[in-house]
Scaffold this motif. Structure first.
Motif, PDB file in Angstrom:
ATOM      1  N   LEU A 152       0.794  -1.232   0.000  1.00  0.00           N
ATOM      2  CA  LEU A 152       0.000   0.000   0.000  1.00  0.00           C
ATOM      3  C   LEU A 152       0.825   1.279   0.000  1.00  0.00           C
ATOM      4  O   LEU A 152       0.401   2.301  -0.541  1.00  0.00           O
ATOM      5  CB  LEU A 152      -0.937   0.013   1.221  1.00  0.00           C
ATOM      6  CG  LEU A 152      -1.959  -1.115   1.302  1.00  0.00           C
ATOM      7  CD1 LEU A 152      -2.776  -0.974   2.580  1.00  0.00           C
ATOM      8  CD2 LEU A 152      -2.876  -1.104   0.084  1.00  0.00           C
ATOM      9  N   TYR A 153       2.000   1.262   0.632  1.00  0.00           N
ATOM     10  CA  TYR A 153       2.775   2.490   0.819  1.00  0.00           C
ATOM     11  C   TYR A 153       3.092   3.212  -0.500  1.00  0.00           C
ATOM     12  O   TYR A 153       2.940   4.436  -0.585  1.00  0.00           O
ATOM     13  CB  TYR A 153       4.062   2.183   1.577  1.00  0.00           C
ATOM     14  CG  TYR A 153       4.850   3.400   1.989  1.00  0.00           C
ATOM     15  CD1 TYR A 153       4.579   4.043   3.189  1.00  0.00           C
ATOM     16  CD2 TYR A 153       5.859   3.926   1.176  1.00  0.00           C
ATOM     17  CE1 TYR A 153       5.292   5.160   3.580  1.00  0.00           C
ATOM     18  CE2 TYR A 153       6.568   5.036   1.554  1.00  0.00           C
ATOM     19  CZ  TYR A 153       6.284   5.654   2.762  1.00  0.00           C
ATOM     20  OH  TYR A 153       6.987   6.774   3.133  1.00  0.00           O
ATOM     21  N   GLN A 155       1.447   3.325  -3.303  1.00  0.00           N
ATOM     22  CA  GLN A 155       0.242   3.980  -3.815  1.00  0.00           C
ATOM     23  C   GLN A 155      -0.090   5.230  -3.001  1.00  0.00           C
ATOM     24  O   GLN A 155      -0.466   6.268  -3.558  1.00  0.00           O
ATOM     25  CB  GLN A 155      -0.939   3.002  -3.790  1.00  0.00           C
ATOM     26  CG  GLN A 155      -0.949   1.985  -4.911  1.00  0.00           C
ATOM     27  CD  GLN A 155       0.102   0.884  -4.726  1.00  0.00           C
ATOM     28  OE1 GLN A 155       0.593   0.686  -3.619  1.00  0.00           O
ATOM     29  NE2 GLN A 155       0.419   0.178  -5.793  1.00  0.00           N
ATOM     30  N   LEU A 156       0.061   5.133  -1.688  1.00  0.00           N
ATOM     31  CA  LEU A 156      -0.190   6.304  -0.843  1.00  0.00           C
ATOM     32  C   LEU A 156       0.802   7.410  -1.160  1.00  0.00           C
ATOM     33  O   LEU A 156       0.440   8.586  -1.264  1.00  0.00           O
ATOM     34  CB  LEU A 156      -0.082   5.908   0.632  1.00  0.00           C
ATOM     35  CG  LEU A 156      -1.129   4.925   1.162  1.00  0.00           C
ATOM     36  CD1 LEU A 156      -0.799   4.526   2.597  1.00  0.00           C
ATOM     37  CD2 LEU A 156      -2.520   5.549   1.099  1.00  0.00           C
ATOM     38  N   GLU A 157       2.059   7.025  -1.346  1.00  0.00           N
ATOM     39  CA  GLU A 157       3.102   8.012  -1.637  1.00  0.00           C
ATOM     40  C   GLU A 157       2.864   8.708  -2.972  1.00  0.00           C
ATOM     41  O   GLU A 157       3.176   9.892  -3.139  1.00  0.00           O
ATOM     42  CB  GLU A 157       4.465   7.307  -1.639  1.00  0.00           C
ATOM     43  CG  GLU A 157       5.646   8.254  -1.697  1.00  0.00           C
ATOM     44  CD  GLU A 157       6.960   7.499  -1.628  1.00  0.00           C
ATOM     45  OE1 GLU A 157       7.900   8.023  -1.027  1.00  0.00           O
ATOM     46  OE2 GLU A 157       7.039   6.388  -2.203  1.00  0.00           O
ATOM     47  N   HIS A 159      -0.074   9.341  -4.380  1.00  0.00           N
ATOM     48  CA  HIS A 159      -1.317  10.104  -4.472  1.00  0.00           C
ATOM     49  C   HIS A 159      -1.471  11.199  -3.408  1.00  0.00           C
ATOM     50  O   HIS A 159      -2.339  12.052  -3.536  1.00  0.00           O
ATOM     51  CB  HIS A 159      -2.525   9.167  -4.372  1.00  0.00           C
ATOM     52  CG  HIS A 159      -2.681   8.260  -5.564  1.00  0.00           C
ATOM     53  ND1 HIS A 159      -2.012   7.065  -5.670  1.00  0.00           N
ATOM     54  CD2 HIS A 159      -3.409   8.399  -6.701  1.00  0.00           C
ATOM     55  CE1 HIS A 159      -2.337   6.484  -6.820  1.00  0.00           C
ATOM     56  NE2 HIS A 159      -3.166   7.270  -7.465  1.00  0.00           N
ATOM     57  N   LEU A 160      -0.652  11.152  -2.355  1.00  0.00           N
ATOM     58  CA  LEU A 160      -0.797  12.141  -1.281  1.00  0.00           C
ATOM     59  C   LEU A 160       0.308  13.184  -1.375  1.00  0.00           C
ATOM     60  O   LEU A 160       1.425  12.900  -1.818  1.00  0.00           O
ATOM     61  CB  LEU A 160      -0.753  11.462   0.084  1.00  0.00           C
ATOM     62  CG  LEU A 160      -1.939  10.563   0.431  1.00  0.00           C
ATOM     63  CD1 LEU A 160      -1.737   9.909   1.784  1.00  0.00           C
ATOM     64  CD2 LEU A 160      -3.245  11.356   0.409  1.00  0.00           C
ATOM     65  N   GLY A 194      -3.796  16.181   2.599  1.00  0.00           N
ATOM     66  CA  GLY A 194      -2.643  15.748   3.376  1.00  0.00           C
ATOM     67  C   GLY A 194      -2.566  16.447   4.721  1.00  0.00           C
ATOM     68  O   GLY A 194      -2.249  15.829   5.744  1.00  0.00           O
ATOM     69  N   LEU A 265       4.891  10.708   5.481  1.00  0.00           N
ATOM     70  CA  LEU A 265       3.894   9.677   5.194  1.00  0.00           C
ATOM     71  C   LEU A 265       4.132   8.448   6.055  1.00  0.00           C
ATOM     72  O   LEU A 265       3.192   7.870   6.604  1.00  0.00           O
ATOM     73  CB  LEU A 265       3.931   9.304   3.710  1.00  0.00           C
ATOM     74  CG  LEU A 265       3.020   8.131   3.300  1.00  0.00           C
ATOM     75  CD1 LEU A 265       1.568   8.444   3.624  1.00  0.00           C
ATOM     76  CD2 LEU A 265       3.198   7.804   1.824  1.00  0.00           C
ATOM     77  N   VAL A 269       1.625   6.676   8.857  1.00  0.00           N
ATOM     78  CA  VAL A 269       1.239   5.266   8.799  1.00  0.00           C
ATOM     79  C   VAL A 269       1.523   4.582  10.124  1.00  0.00           C
ATOM     80  O   VAL A 269       0.658   3.914  10.708  1.00  0.00           O
ATOM     81  CB  VAL A 269       1.976   4.554   7.647  1.00  0.00           C
ATOM     82  CG1 VAL A 269       1.769   3.038   7.725  1.00  0.00           C
ATOM     83  CG2 VAL A 269       1.483   5.067   6.297  1.00  0.00           C
ATOM     84  N   ASP A 366       0.082  12.271 -10.547  1.00  0.00           N
ATOM     85  CA  ASP A 366       0.352  11.012  -9.899  1.00  0.00           C
ATOM     86  C   ASP A 366       1.389  10.240 -10.704  1.00  0.00           C
ATOM     87  O   ASP A 366       1.220   9.994 -11.895  1.00  0.00           O
ATOM     88  CB  ASP A 366      -0.935  10.180  -9.804  1.00  0.00           C
ATOM     89  CG  ASP A 366      -1.955  10.844  -8.899  1.00  0.00           C
ATOM     90  OD1 ASP A 366      -1.533  11.699  -8.101  1.00  0.00           O
ATOM     91  OD2 ASP A 366      -3.145  10.509  -9.007  1.00  0.00           O
TER      92      ASP A 366
END
Length: 417
Positions: A152-153, A155-157, A159-160, A194, A265, A269, A366
């Motif tokens: 997951l990390y 994808q989060l990185e 998009h945020l 964010g 980020l 988490v 993105d």
């Protein structure tokens, strides 16, 4: 004599709460203050408020466990109360002297265990449950962090966006007849998302800290009937809040000392995972360490991030053994993802030390996330996040502090009681 000891107990409890507030406020709100999303006074206010909510709700269960569960409440004589609180305060002193986040909860429980052994009144079944939770919680933090880091990390990185504003996020506009609040005009929609996450998770950390730590300051006093649970919560949170408004300012200013290379980020988490684990345990009435669970989550998150260099099949067949052995470290959290070999989002160290400058972490769009097995191990392990010697020192103190608390408490109460 008894009344004097009660007063001493109240003062020591306030001292413990004061130091908890001083350290925990910086840990929870360091990223938010460093990003200039909130001011230090606002951070202390929010932390105190959510610590009170945590202590008043699920924190009651932890207070009940530590005041009348591990040993019967009748064992908390005035002398025993001061002794237990003394060892709790000693853990905070060791933590400050060595710069290591020693577990206040584990040390406080250790002091109560020493009391129970000295008076032959220890609830062994409950202690087995608590110690089991102390083993399972860090493992759960590691595994959860590893899963998030691997799947997951990235994808989060991608998009945020996390921004350090030159001016605070919320401004007071005095241009009109009536002052009004307004958002920073440089804040893009992605920055607002964010920013909201940073503040929301900081408040959640405050809730978790209040739920788990209020008992450390007042449980013995509640146990001997000097104060009620409600009075104990008010006392603990008042002391925590005082620490948040005073000595926490220094913690907020120097929060980057031990986690300079940890991206914001990653901090969000591990804070979310660690706070959730401790909140659940607090609801179950089990005192546990937020610092221990969070640190194990950091290690797991870094390992999971680095493991993206190989598929599960490759790992299982040891096809990338040499590369993985060299690269599966928590340094993957500080991976260089930009063209200038710097992380695309600011780290906590940069935010807290005000060195991020104009670098906001904002992206034009993105960026694509490479599939698992196609990321190069050198890119995932650009820097080392943990000093092995420092990690060993942390683990040793986590074991040593509660152990010394048990032994010292047992010897003390064997003589005095």
């Amino acid at each position: 004599m008894v009344s004097t000891l009660v007063v001493v107990g109240l003062l020591v409890a306030a001292f413990v709460g004061f130091n908890i507030g001083g350290s925990s406020t910086g840990v929870a709100f360091g990223p938010a203050v460093g990003s200039r999303l909130v001011r230090k006074a606002t951070a202390a206010t929010l932390f105190t408020l959510f610590a009170f909510l945590g202590a008043w709700t699920v924190g009651r269960n932890v207070i009940a466990t530590m005041s009348d569960g591990i040993v019967p409440a009748v064992q908390f004589s005035p002398i025993a109360t001061v002794g237990v609180l003394f060892f709790t305060g000693l853990a905070l002193l060791l933590s400050n002297l060595y710069g290591v986040p020693a577990s206040t909860s584990m040390t406080a429980v250790g002091a109560i265990v020493g009391l129970g052994l000295a008076t032959d009144s220890l609830n062994e079944a409950l202690m087995f449950t608590i110690v089991s939770a102390w083993i399972v919680a860090p493992l759960l933090g590691f595994v959860t962090g590893a899963i998030v880091g691997r799947y997951l990390y990235p994808q989060l990185e991608a998009h945020l966006s996390f921004t350090r504003f030159e001016r605070h996020l919320v401004q007071l506009d005095r241009s009109g007849n009536v002052p009004r609040l307004s958002l920073n005009t440089n804040a893009a929609p992605r920055d607002l998302v964010g920013s909201f996450l940073v503040i929301a998770i900081a408040c959640y950390m405050g809730f978790s800290a209040g739920a788990s730590n209020a008992a450390n300051a007042v449980a013995p006093l509640v146990g001997n009937g000097s104060i009620t649970i409600e009075q104990g919560i008010v006392l603990a949170v008042a002391a925590i809040g005082l620490g948040g408004f005073t000595i926490a300012r220094r913690t907020l200013a120097t929060v980057s000392d031990g986690i300079t290379d940890l991206p914001i980020l990653a901090a969000l988490v591990v804070s979310s995972i660690g706070a959730t684990i401790i909140t659940v345990l607090s609801y179950l009435g089990i005192p546990a360490s937020l610092a221990v669970s969070t640190t194990c989550c950091i290690i797991g998150l870094g390992w999971g991030r680095a493991s993206r260099a190989a598929t599960l099949a490759e790992i299982a067949t040891r096809r990338t053994e040499r590369e993985l052995a060299a690269g599966l470290t928590t340094g993957a959290l500080a991976a260089s993802t930009g063209s200038d070999d710097r992380p695309t989002s600011p780290t906590i160290g940069e935010l807290a030390s005000s060195t991020a400058g104009e670098r906001t972490g904002r992206r034009d769009g993105d960026r694509p996330v490479p599939p698992i097995g196609e990321e190069h191990i050198d890119e995932l392990s650009a820097e080392s996040l943990f000093d092995p010697a420092a990690t060993r020192r942390i683990v040793i103190l986590w074991i040593l502090a509660p152990s010394l608390s048990v032994v010292g408490s047992y010897l003390l109460f064997s003589v005095l009681l």
